[in-house]
Scaffold this active site. Structure first.
Site, PDB file in Angstrom:
ATOM      1  N   HIS A 118       0.878  -1.181   0.000  1.00 34.04           N
ATOM      2  CA  HIS A 118       0.000   0.000   0.000  1.00 34.04           C
ATOM      3  C   HIS A 118       0.913   1.228   0.000  1.00 34.04           C
ATOM      4  O   HIS A 118       2.022   1.178   0.549  1.00 34.04           O
ATOM      5  CB  HIS A 118      -0.832  -0.049   1.281  1.00 34.04           C
ATOM      6  CG  HIS A 118      -1.929   0.950   1.386  1.00 34.04           C
ATOM      7  ND1 HIS A 118      -1.700   2.257   1.728  1.00 34.04           N
ATOM      8  CD2 HIS A 118      -3.271   0.843   1.208  1.00 34.04           C
ATOM      9  CE1 HIS A 118      -2.853   2.902   1.771  1.00 34.04           C
ATOM     10  NE2 HIS A 118      -3.821   2.071   1.453  1.00 34.04           N
ATOM     11  N   ASP A 195       3.442  -4.255   7.941  1.00 30.55           N
ATOM     12  CA  ASP A 195       2.189  -3.526   7.782  1.00 30.55           C
ATOM     13  C   ASP A 195       1.069  -4.539   8.035  1.00 30.55           C
ATOM     14  O   ASP A 195       0.819  -5.417   7.214  1.00 30.55           O
ATOM     15  CB  ASP A 195       2.115  -2.951   6.364  1.00 30.55           C
ATOM     16  CG  ASP A 195       0.773  -2.285   6.088  1.00 30.55           C
ATOM     17  OD1 ASP A 195      -0.143  -2.395   6.937  1.00 30.55           O
ATOM     18  OD2 ASP A 195       0.630  -1.679   5.011  1.00 30.55           O
ATOM     19  N   GLN A 198      -4.162  -5.139   6.986  1.00 32.70           N
ATOM     20  CA  GLN A 198      -5.131  -6.114   6.468  1.00 32.70           C
ATOM     21  C   GLN A 198      -5.025  -7.458   7.180  1.00 32.70           C
ATOM     22  O   GLN A 198      -5.788  -8.375   6.864  1.00 32.70           O
ATOM     23  CB  GLN A 198      -4.930  -6.338   4.959  1.00 32.70           C
ATOM     24  CG  GLN A 198      -5.201  -5.142   4.085  1.00 32.70           C
ATOM     25  CD  GLN A 198      -6.671  -4.713   4.075  1.00 32.70           C
ATOM     26  OE1 GLN A 198      -7.561  -5.431   4.533  1.00 32.70           O
ATOM     27  NE2 GLN A 198      -6.928  -3.526   3.579  1.00 32.70           N
ATOM     28  N   LYS A 221     -10.394  -0.809  10.479  1.00 30.51           N
ATOM     29  CA  LYS A 221     -10.572  -2.008   9.647  1.00 30.51           C
ATOM     30  C   LYS A 221     -10.950  -3.216  10.498  1.00 30.51           C
ATOM     31  O   LYS A 221     -11.173  -4.302   9.987  1.00 30.51           O
ATOM     32  CB  LYS A 221      -9.299  -2.300   8.858  1.00 30.51           C
ATOM     33  CG  LYS A 221      -8.981  -1.234   7.793  1.00 30.51           C
ATOM     34  CD  LYS A 221      -7.794  -1.640   6.969  1.00 30.51           C
ATOM     35  CE  LYS A 221      -7.176  -0.500   6.192  1.00 30.51           C
ATOM     36  NZ  LYS A 221      -7.964  -0.071   5.052  1.00 30.51           N
ATOM     37  N   CYS A 361      -4.664   2.382  -3.709  1.00 32.81           N
ATOM     38  CA  CYS A 361      -3.441   2.922  -3.107  1.00 32.81           C
ATOM     39  C   CYS A 361      -2.280   1.955  -3.293  1.00 32.81           C
ATOM     40  O   CYS A 361      -1.451   1.775  -2.375  1.00 32.81           O
ATOM     41  CB  CYS A 361      -3.628   3.224  -1.611  1.00 32.81           C
ATOM     42  SG  CYS A 361      -4.904   4.420  -1.303  1.00 32.81           S
TER      43      CYS A 361
END
Ligand code: PLP
Length: 406
Positions: A118, A195, A198, A221, A361
């Site tokens: 991302h 990261d 997700q 999220k 993104c």
């Protein structure tokens, strides 16, 4: 056995059965338990936390710090000193880039990212490289979203200072082998920034077992309010890192020309903090723990299989990522021949189906795949098989809506 209808009834926005919300990778919906926790905080405990010496402020501080403990346990940190509250994953990664990156990266060093990152996990490292003269190296992936092992072994080496990689891709849904990458990074004296935006909503995360040095996530999220997220960092690292933002509450003592800083993790939390957001995040974690990641993963797989199987042999549909729907973490990215993804999304919207369309993104990834945009359906544990079937039905109308004969 979880009762899906009971779960759905916890989400006020899902009460209207006409809508199908398949944009969960962008942001999740919130259960009433989270909404009520935030409301309750404002109704009964609201005051500026970490400052006042009266009951409400002390209560707000306790609620905020309890939330930090909950986050630490949720992702397997040693304790609350390893958790910094931020606005979102983007801010967490920027914190590491500006604080650790600018203090430790030098000309000649390499920062390794993957092509599927991302923008939040590319631009901060571009900035560090531009300011320090370090080099940004990209791990490539194949068309199924897998990064071949050779990419890691070829590109992570003695010059590597940091590997910054997503645990789960927001385009392919594929999960990268973080524990293996951690070993390789550490064997080369590099650190690992994960990261987790997700990942944290969909699978059990244990930052210590993964070998992550830094782990970033966004509350919104994973059922929590907007504006609250977190950074995990090993305490020894945080201890040596300079503050990212400066101002109120992150200090120990200030003179006209200088200042000393507060203990961890407050050194990294300048200004009035988002206590209500943290309370909402704690309620979201309670909710996820109660549902359990076994159910969450099974339910997402069930829905993803229906979507994937229903789309894979369609004449005009191209699917991206692994051919195994179980490797999609609930994300199905696709294009329909002759139809711009924005039009696909608009047609679906006319049938009250919400999906994302655009570059997600992740423009370097889309360039790598040779497309400008895609559509993306992303599910969460509260989505149903009936919704998946109705989505497929709506999808079958798209080309005719856009003027094609078949
Ligand atoms: N990383 C990944 C993989 C994402 O999918 C996202 C958001 O979609 C982000 C980072 C950035 O999250 P936020 O906008 O909440 O900071």
């Amino acid at each position: 056995m979880m009762d899906l209808q009971a779960i759905r009834s916890d989400f006020p926005i899902l009460a209207d059965p006409e809508y199908i919300y398949f944009d969960n990778a962008a942001t999740s919906q919130r259960p009433r338990q989270v909404l009520e926790a935030v409301e309750q905080f404002y109704k009964t405990t609201n005051a500026n936390p970490l400052r006042g010496l009266y009951e409400w402020s002390i209560g707000a501080t306790e609620a905020y710090e309890n939330a930090r403990e909950k986050v630490a346990a949720f992702i397997g940190a040693k304790g609350p000193t390893e958790i910094v509250f931020t606005r979102n994953a983007t801010e967490s990664i920027n914190l590491v880039a500006y604080s650790w990156g600018l203090a430790n990266v030098q000309e000649g060093d390499e920062i390794v990212v993957s092509v599927m990152e991302h923008h939040s996990n590319i631009l901060p490292w571009q900035m560090v490289c531009k300011k320090t003269g370090a080099k940004l190296i990209f791990l490539e992936c194949d068309k199924f979203g897998k990064i071949p092992e050779q990419e890691y072994t070829d590109k992570i080496g003695p010059k590597t200072k940091l590997v910054a990689i997503t645990m789960v891709s927001n385009v392919f849904g594929i999960q990268n082998p973080i524990a293996d990458i951690a070993k390789l990074a550490h064997a080369n004296g590099a650190l690992l920034m994960v990261d987790g935006a997700q990942a944290a909503p969909h699978t059990k995360v244990d930052v210590k077992a993964l070998g992550a040095d830094f782990f970033a996530f966004s509350g919104h999220k994973m059922l929590a309010p907007f504006g609250i997220g977190g950074l995990y960092a090993r305490e020894e690292l945080l201890d040596k890192m300079p503050p990212f933002l400066t101002g109120g509450e992150m200090i120990e003592y200030v003179t006209r020309q200088d200042a000393t800083y507060a203990e961890l993790p407050h050194k990294f939390e300048a200004g009035t903090v988002n206590a209500a957001g943290a309370v909402g995040l704690a309620a979201a974690i309670d909710y996820l723990n109660e549902i359990g990641f076994d159910f969450i993963e099974e339910q997402e797989k069930k829905i993803t299989r229906i979507l994937y199987e229903g789309m894979k042999d369609q004449k005009y549909i191209t699917l991206f990522g692994s051919e195994n729907p179980d490797e999609h973490s609930g994300i199905v990215t696709f294009n329909i021949e002759g139809c711009h993804p924005h039009d696909v999304s608009s047609v679906l919207d006319s049938e009250k189906v919400c999906v994302r369309a655009g570059h997600h993104c992740a423009q370097p990834l889309l360039q790598h795949l040779g497309v400008n945009a895609t559509a993306r359906a992303s599910v969460y544990f509260y989505n149903t098989e009936q919704e998946a079937e109705r989505f497929l039905e709506s999808l079958s109308h798209v080309r005719s809506w856009l003027g094609y004969a078949d």
